[in-house]
Design a protein around this motif. Structure first.
Motif, PDB file in Angstrom:
ATOM      1  N   GLN A  37       0.821  -1.210   0.000  1.00 62.90           N
ATOM      2  CA  GLN A  37       0.000   0.000   0.000  1.00 62.90           C
ATOM      3  C   GLN A  37       0.854   1.259   0.000  1.00 62.90           C
ATOM      4  N   PRO A  49      -5.677   3.141  -4.583  1.00 59.30           N
ATOM      5  CA  PRO A  49      -6.719   2.153  -4.234  1.00 59.30           C
ATOM      6  C   PRO A  49      -7.321   1.461  -5.449  1.00 59.30           C
ATOM      7  N   SER A  50      -7.591   2.213  -6.519  1.00 59.37           N
ATOM      8  CA  SER A  50      -8.183   1.593  -7.712  1.00 59.37           C
ATOM      9  C   SER A  50      -7.190   0.677  -8.415  1.00 59.37           C
ATOM     10  N   GLN A  53      -6.987  -2.525  -6.392  1.00 62.99           N
ATOM     11  CA  GLN A  53      -8.204  -3.312  -6.581  1.00 62.99           C
ATOM     12  C   GLN A  53      -8.175  -4.030  -7.923  1.00 62.99           C
ATOM     13  N   SER A  54      -7.700  -3.339  -8.946  1.00 60.12           N
ATOM     14  CA  SER A  54      -7.588  -3.945 -10.276  1.00 60.12           C
ATOM     15  C   SER A  54      -6.634  -5.138 -10.262  1.00 60.12           C
ATOM     16  N   LYS A  56      -5.812  -6.909  -7.626  1.00 59.20           N
ATOM     17  CA  LYS A  56      -6.424  -7.938  -6.785  1.00 59.20           C
ATOM     18  C   LYS A  56      -7.431  -8.773  -7.567  1.00 59.20           C
ATOM     19  N   GLU A  57      -8.104  -8.141  -8.509  1.00 57.71           N
ATOM     20  CA  GLU A  57      -9.107  -8.835  -9.320  1.00 57.71           C
ATOM     21  C   GLU A  57      -8.507  -9.534 -10.531  1.00 57.71           C
TER      22      GLU A  57
END
Length: 252
Positions: A37, A49-50, A53-54, A56-57
């Motif tokens: 982070q 953060p985005s 998240q991308s 992570k997916e």
């Protein structure tokens, strides 16, 4: 065994190493998350953060590559970075923190986890964070995690295996046990975690034919006692400068 006289299962060092196992289990995940982070915030700012998240997916930049290719790339990138980070920890003010890992006089699989918290934070977590942010699939990272743990334990194990014709391809127990010898000129060799070819390329490969490493440890570093070992680098650097010895701080 590489060293037949060594205790097979338990030694006086085992309780200390068990504490390291427990502390790493509790802290390693949080440390890796924090480092990821922090690095993301530094690189991507408000978009961090985005981006995370991308990734992570499974939508990271390198996640579209075949899994085997991703795994190989992760191993190669990690090995190059950790090779140089490892060399750095054999030098100057970094050495007392890494000396804790070398303090074991009876090197075995559980020695893998004997890592000073500062050593872990500066050596392992930045590499983990960088690998994540490069955009590899979380699946590839998950596949490699147990493999890396098993291989790390293997190279510390008291086994007389040098992998024969593949000795420069994959790190073996004998290869890494030479790195733990209590001799600065010898332990400043064999830095690669996985691929010894890096040591061949950079002139730090050491595998003398027909010989085996025998005496392990690091002078002036306590071989047992978790709290004593955690405190040792700070005492060496601030309480009694030079306690690690001039030869221990030359680096390889």
């Amino acid at each position: 065994p590489c060293n037949p006289g060594q205790p097979r299962f338990f030694s006086r060092e085992t309780p200390t190493d068990v504490i390291y196992v427990l502390t790493l289990m509790l802290a390693s995940g949080a440390a890796a998350l924090f480092a990821t982070q922090a690095l993301a915030a530094l690189v991507y700012g408000a978009n961090a953060p985005s981006v995370l998240q991308s990734i992570k997916e499974g939508r990271g930049g390198l996640a579209k590559l075949p899994l085997w290719g991703q795994c190989l790339m992760i191993l190669m990138i990690s090995d190059v970075l950790q090779y140089w980070a490892h060399r750095l920890f054999h030098w100057g003010p970094f050495w007392p923190f890494h000396a804790v890992h070398h303090s074991s006089e009876q090197v075995d699989w559980i020695t893998t986890y004997r890592v000073h918290p500062v050593n872990y934070l500066l050596y392992a977590t930045p590499v983990s964070a960088l690998v994540v942010l490069l955009g590899f699939s979380p699946v590839a990272i998950a596949i490699l995690a147990p493999i890396n743990m098993a291989h790390a334990a293997l190279v510390h194990a008291n086994l007389d295996w040098d992998f024969g014709p593949f000795r420069t391809v994959l790190a073996s127990p004998v290869f890494h046990r030479w790195h733990h010898v209590n001799d600065p000129e010898v332990r400043d060799k064999n830095f690669a975690p996985t691929f010894p070819i890096l040591d061949v390329i950079f002139g730090t490969y050491y595998m003398p034919a027909g010989e085996r490493p025998k005496v392990f440890g690091a002078d002036d570093t306590p071989a047992v006692g978790y709290l004593a070992q955690v405190a040792y680098p700070f005492k060496a650097l601030f309480g009694r400068r030079g306690a690690a010895g001039p030869a221990s701080q030359t680096g390889g």
